[in-house]
Scaffold this active site. Structure first.
Site, PDB file in Angstrom:
ATOM      1  N   ASN A   3       0.654  -1.127   0.044  1.00 22.92           N
ATOM      2  CA  ASN A   3      -0.012   0.134   0.122  1.00 22.92           C
ATOM      3  C   ASN A   3       0.791   1.183   0.053  1.00 22.92           C
ATOM      4  OD1 ASN A   3      -1.703   2.133   0.552  1.00 22.92           O
ATOM      5  ND2 ASN A   3      -2.185   1.352   2.480  1.00 22.92           N
ATOM      6  N   LYS A  35      -0.190   4.252  -0.169  1.00 20.29           N
ATOM      7  CA  LYS A  35      -0.355   5.368   0.273  1.00 20.29           C
ATOM      8  C   LYS A  35      -0.603   6.572  -0.596  1.00 20.29           C
ATOM      9  CE  LYS A  35       0.058   3.235   4.934  1.00 20.29           C
ATOM     10  NZ  LYS A  35       0.281   3.724   6.306  1.00 20.29           N
ATOM     11  N   HIS A  71      -9.588   1.126   5.217  1.00 24.48           N
ATOM     12  CA  HIS A  71      -8.104   1.195   5.758  1.00 24.48           C
ATOM     13  C   HIS A  71      -8.385   1.931   6.909  1.00 24.48           C
ATOM     14  CE1 HIS A  71      -4.184   2.524   6.728  1.00 24.48           C
ATOM     15  NE2 HIS A  71      -3.656   1.311   5.862  1.00 24.48           N
ATOM     16  N   GLU A 107      -6.838   4.467   8.147  1.00 24.59           N
ATOM     17  CA  GLU A 107      -6.467   6.046   7.905  1.00 24.59           C
ATOM     18  C   GLU A 107      -7.749   6.512   7.373  1.00 24.59           C
ATOM     19  OE1 GLU A 107      -2.723   5.544   5.843  1.00 24.59           O
ATOM     20  OE2 GLU A 107      -1.797   4.796   7.588  1.00 24.59           O
ATOM     21  N   GLU A 131      -5.086  -5.089  10.766  1.00 17.64           N
ATOM     22  CA  GLU A 131      -3.961  -4.108  11.016  1.00 17.64           C
ATOM     23  C   GLU A 131      -4.220  -3.400  12.231  1.00 17.64           C
ATOM     24  OE1 GLU A 131      -1.946  -2.830   6.849  1.00 17.64           O
ATOM     25  OE2 GLU A 131      -3.906  -1.715   7.375  1.00 17.64           O
ATOM     26  N   GLY A 163       2.981   2.094  10.758  1.00 14.31           N
ATOM     27  CA  GLY A 163       3.737   3.199  10.584  1.00 14.31           C
ATOM     28  C   GLY A 163       4.785   3.399  11.793  1.00 14.31           C
ATOM     29  N   SER A 173       3.673  -2.253  10.412  1.00 13.34           N
ATOM     30  CA  SER A 173       5.036  -2.329  10.355  1.00 13.34           C
ATOM     31  C   SER A 173       5.811  -3.701  10.049  1.00 13.34           C
ATOM     32  CB  SER A 173       5.391  -1.856  11.957  1.00 13.34           C
ATOM     33  OG  SER A 173       4.984  -0.542  12.116  1.00 13.34           O
TER      34      SER A 173
HETATM   35  C1  PEP Z   1      -0.750   0.206   6.166  1.00 16.42           C
HETATM   36  O1  PEP Z   1      -0.982   1.381   6.131  1.00 16.42           O
HETATM   37  O2  PEP Z   1      -1.459  -0.515   5.582  1.00 16.42           O
HETATM   38  C2  PEP Z   1       0.451  -0.204   6.843  1.00 16.42           C
HETATM   39  C3  PEP Z   1       0.617  -1.597   7.255  1.00 16.42           C
HETATM   40  O3  PEP Z   1       1.634   0.378   6.956  1.00 16.42           O
HETATM   41  P1  PEP Z   1       3.040   0.193   7.641  1.00 16.42           P
HETATM   42  O4  PEP Z   1       3.530  -1.226   7.083  1.00 16.42           O
HETATM   43  O5  PEP Z   1       4.054   1.258   7.184  1.00 16.42           O
HETATM   44  O6  PEP Z   1       2.818  -0.042   9.016  1.00 16.42           O
END
Ligand code: PEP
Length: 249
Positions: free
Chosen positions: A10, A12, A93, A95, A163, A169, A208
Site C-alpha cells: 500500500n 498510500k 483502511h 486511515e 491491521e 507506521g 510495520s
Molecule cells: C498500512 O498502512 O497498511 C501499513 C501496514 O503500513 P506500515 O507497513 O507502514 O505500518
C-alpha cells in the site's frame, strides 16, 4: 486448508511516475517466488501507468466509492478502477476510517461495489491502542469484520487485512501470540458469517511488516499474507518480504 499467501503493498499518498521503476525488482521477485501472490496499490493516478509498465503485476487501488456513478466530486468508482487495470482495492483502511469517518456499513458498501465491478476487496480492520489496553481488541475487530464484509462474498472476491492501528507506521508489532489469537478469532468470525467460504478467505497481517520480521509473522497460523505500507515503497525492502512469504509457504 492451504491458502496462497498474498503480499500486498500500500503506497498510500506516496510515489510518482519515476517511482514505478521500483516495480521491476518486485515483478522479478514475484516471478522467482511463484508460491505467493504479489500486488501493489499505488495512488489512483499511477494505476494505469503501473499496469502499462508491468502488465504481469497485480495492481490495486486504495479506496473506491460505494456508488457506481453520479454527483460525487473527487471520488472514483470501482468500475473506473477496473477500467484503469486495477485487479483489487483496499477498503476500510484505518486511515480512511479515521480521516474520512468511514463506518463499517460504508466499508461494507464499498466492498460490495468493488466485488460487483470484478475487483478483489481487501477489507481492513484493526483496534486502536486504547481498545487493546482496555482488553477489547478481539471484540472490536470481530465486530468490524461482521459489519464490514459482504455476507455472500467468496474467497476469490474477499481478503481481510488485520491491521492494529497502533502498529501502522510505528515500527511496533503485536506479539506472535497476539497475532495468532486475533487471526484465529477473525477466522472463526469468517466461518460463522460466510459459511463454506470462510476457511478459504485470506487474512493478511499489516502493521510495520519489515524484512526482518516478515518471515516470523507470515509463519503464524492463519496469517495468509501481509499488507505492507512503508516497506512496499522500494524493491529493496519489499522483495525480502515476498521471499519471507515464499519461505514459509
Ligand atoms: C498500512 O498502512 O497498511 C501499513 C501496514 O503500513 P506500515 O507497513 O507502514 O505500518
Amino acid at each position: 486448508m492451504a491458502r496462497r499467501k498474498l503480499i500486498a503493498g500500500n503506497w498510500k499518498m506516496n510515489g510518482n511516475l519515476a517511482a514505478l521503476a521500483e516495480l521491476q525488482g518486485i515483478v522479478d521477485a514475484a516471478a522467482a517466488n511463484p508460491k505467493v501472490d504479489v500486488a501493489i496499490c499505488p495512488p489512483f493516478t499511477l494505476i494505469a501507468p503501473a499496469v502499462a509498465a508491468q502488465p504481469a503485476l497485480a495492481i490495486g487501488a486504495q479506496d473506491c466509492h460505494e456508488k457506481a456513478s453520479g454527483a460525487h466530486t473527487g471520488n472514483i468508482s470501482a468500475a473506473m478502477l477496473s477500467e484503469a487495470g486495477a485487479k483489487l482495492v483496499i477498503v476500510g483502511h484505518s486511515e480512511r476510517r479515521a480521516d474520512q469517518f468511514e463506518s463499517d456499513a460504508l466499508v461494507q458498501a464499498k466492498a460490495v461495489a468493488a466485488i460487483g465491478a470484478g475487483l478483489i476487496a481487501i477489507v481492513c480492520v484493526g483496534e486502536t491502542e486504547a481498545q487493546r489496553d482496555a482488553g477489547e481488541a478481539i471484540a472490536i475487530v470481530t465486530g468490524q469484520v461482521r459489519g464490514s464484509i459482504p455476507a455472500d462474498a467468496t474467497a476469490e472476491q474477499l481478503v481481510v487485512a488485520y491491521e492494529p492501528v497502533w502498529a501502522i507506521g510505528t515500527g511496533r508489532t503485536p506479539t506472535v501470540q497476539d497475532v495468532a489469537d486475533m487471526h484465529a478469532a477473525i477466522r472463526a468470525t469468517l466461518n460463522e458469517t460466510l459459511g463454506a467460504a470462510g476457511p478459504a478467505v485470506r487474512i493478511l497481517y499489516g502493521g510495520s511488516v519489515k524484512p526482518d520480521n516478515a518471515r516470523e509473522l507470515l509463519a503464524v497460523n492463519d496469517v495468509d499474507g501481509a499488507l505492507v505500507g512503508g516497506a512496499s515503497l522500494t524493491a529493496a525492502q519489499f522483495v525480502p518480504i515476498i521471499e519471507g512469504g515464499a519461505a514459509v509457504s
